[in-house]
Scaffold this motif. Structure first.
Motif, PDB file in Angstrom:
ATOM      1  N   GLU A 132       0.853  -1.183   0.000  1.00  0.00           N
ATOM      2  CA  GLU A 132       0.000   0.000   0.000  1.00  0.00           C
ATOM      3  C   GLU A 132       0.891   1.235   0.000  1.00  0.00           C
ATOM      4  OE1 GLU A 132      -3.685   2.065   2.448  1.00  0.00           O
ATOM      5  OE2 GLU A 132      -2.549   0.449   3.376  1.00  0.00           O
ATOM      6  N   TYR A 133       0.664   2.105  -0.966  1.00  0.00           N
ATOM      7  CA  TYR A 133       1.402   3.357  -1.066  1.00  0.00           C
ATOM      8  C   TYR A 133       0.466   4.505  -0.707  1.00  0.00           C
ATOM      9  CZ  TYR A 133       5.154   0.932  -3.542  1.00  0.00           C
ATOM     10  OH  TYR A 133       6.177   0.097  -3.875  1.00  0.00           O
ATOM     11  N   LEU A 134       0.956   5.397   0.101  1.00  0.00           N
ATOM     12  CA  LEU A 134       0.216   6.615   0.408  1.00  0.00           C
ATOM     13  C   LEU A 134       0.838   7.725  -0.420  1.00  0.00           C
ATOM     14  CD1 LEU A 134      -0.090   6.217   4.278  1.00  0.00           C
ATOM     15  CD2 LEU A 134      -1.689   5.500   2.500  1.00  0.00           C
ATOM     16  N   ILE A 135       0.121   8.187  -1.414  1.00  0.00           N
ATOM     17  CA  ILE A 135       0.639   9.170  -2.358  1.00  0.00           C
ATOM     18  C   ILE A 135       0.009  10.519  -2.033  1.00  0.00           C
ATOM     19  CG2 ILE A 135       0.817   9.799  -4.789  1.00  0.00           C
ATOM     20  CD1 ILE A 135       0.593   6.781  -5.414  1.00  0.00           C
ATOM     21  N   PRO A 136       0.842  11.522  -1.728  1.00  0.00           N
ATOM     22  CA  PRO A 136       0.297  12.849  -1.426  1.00  0.00           C
ATOM     23  C   PRO A 136      -0.525  13.385  -2.590  1.00  0.00           C
ATOM     24  CG  PRO A 136       2.629  12.740  -0.871  1.00  0.00           C
ATOM     25  CD  PRO A 136       2.302  11.480  -1.622  1.00  0.00           C
ATOM     26  N   ASN A 137      -1.631  14.022  -2.275  1.00  0.00           N
ATOM     27  CA  ASN A 137      -2.494  14.581  -3.321  1.00  0.00           C
ATOM     28  C   ASN A 137      -1.735  15.546  -4.223  1.00  0.00           C
ATOM     29  OD1 ASN A 137      -4.687  13.112  -2.462  1.00  0.00           O
ATOM     30  ND2 ASN A 137      -5.497  14.738  -1.152  1.00  0.00           N
ATOM     31  N   GLU A 138      -0.749  16.246  -3.658  1.00  0.00           N
ATOM     32  CA  GLU A 138       0.048  17.180  -4.450  1.00  0.00           C
ATOM     33  C   GLU A 138       0.735  16.447  -5.605  1.00  0.00           C
ATOM     34  OE1 GLU A 138       3.917  20.139  -4.079  1.00  0.00           O
ATOM     35  OE2 GLU A 138       3.102  19.205  -2.272  1.00  0.00           O
ATOM     36  N   ASP A 139       1.212  15.217  -5.353  1.00  0.00           N
ATOM     37  CA  ASP A 139       1.862  14.443  -6.407  1.00  0.00           C
ATOM     38  C   ASP A 139       0.887  14.117  -7.535  1.00  0.00           C
ATOM     39  OD1 ASP A 139       4.097  14.557  -4.854  1.00  0.00           O
ATOM     40  OD2 ASP A 139       4.159  12.418  -4.370  1.00  0.00           O
ATOM     41  N   LEU A 140      -0.359  13.878  -7.189  1.00  0.00           N
ATOM     42  CA  LEU A 140      -1.364  13.572  -8.216  1.00  0.00           C
ATOM     43  C   LEU A 140      -1.683  14.798  -9.056  1.00  0.00           C
ATOM     44  CD1 LEU A 140      -3.802  11.343  -6.148  1.00  0.00           C
ATOM     45  CD2 LEU A 140      -2.145  10.603  -7.860  1.00  0.00           C
ATOM     46  N   ILE A 141      -1.527  15.968  -8.477  1.00  0.00           N
ATOM     47  CA  ILE A 141      -1.826  17.204  -9.195  1.00  0.00           C
ATOM     48  C   ILE A 141      -0.638  17.667 -10.021  1.00  0.00           C
ATOM     49  CG2 ILE A 141      -2.385  19.661  -8.892  1.00  0.00           C
ATOM     50  CD1 ILE A 141      -3.964  18.791  -6.370  1.00  0.00           C
TER      51      ILE A 141
END
Length: 160
Positions: free
Chosen positions: A25-34
């Motif tokens: 499970e990876y927790l990816i910061p929302n900033e990275d998705l943007i």
């Protein structure tokens, strides 16, 4: 995202939880998705093109290789024949092989990419064996030179 491939498990205020095929499970910061490029394999449609690279011996007819490769690929269940059939192109002349790319489409990337590529490689293996097309491998020639007292040394011009 980057090298992470998986399914979104949950969306949070600060991060997205993505679970990969191997259960990580990876927790990816929302900033990275943007701010990063994200590949969504199922957003607008599920059509995915895959590429396989291979080489054959120089003695094999490239027209036959392309035809046999495309037909072998098309025989694999998950490979689509519509809207685009598999296609094989020659890409270059390597040190030990004539190089090709085999392109094909699937609609179920969630069913696995490595396994479908493996099935296509096996289909190529079987089809090439049945059609006397060979996969080359590098061959090296080693020569041992004898340099002893009974070996005649080459004459050099102007030297006695």
């Amino acid at each position: 995202l980057g090298d992470t491939f998986g399914w979104i498990d949950s969306l949070g205020a600060r991060y997205v939880s993505v679970v990969t095929r191997d259960g990580k499970e990876y927790l990816i910061p929302n900033e990275d998705l943007i701010t990063s490029q994200v590949v969504n394999w199922s957003h607008t449609n599920k059509f995915v093109r895959l590429d396989i690279f291979f080489g054959t011996s120089y003695g094999d007819d490239p027209h036959k290789v392309r035809k046999v490769a495309a037909e072998a690929c098309e025989s694999v269940d998950r490979v689509l024949s519509h809207p685009n059939r598999p296609v094989c192109h020659m890409t270059g002349f390597g040190d030990s092989s004539v190089d090709y790319i085999l392109r094909f489409w699937i609609t179920d990337p969630a069913g696995g990419l490595t396994n479908i590529k493996g099935q296509v490689y096996l289909a190529l293996w079987d089809a090439f064996a049945a059609n006397d097309i060979s996969f080359p491998f590098p061959q090296r020639e080693v020569r041992l030179l004898k340099d002893g007292p009974d070996t005649e040394k080459p004459a050099v011009a102007g030297v006695d």
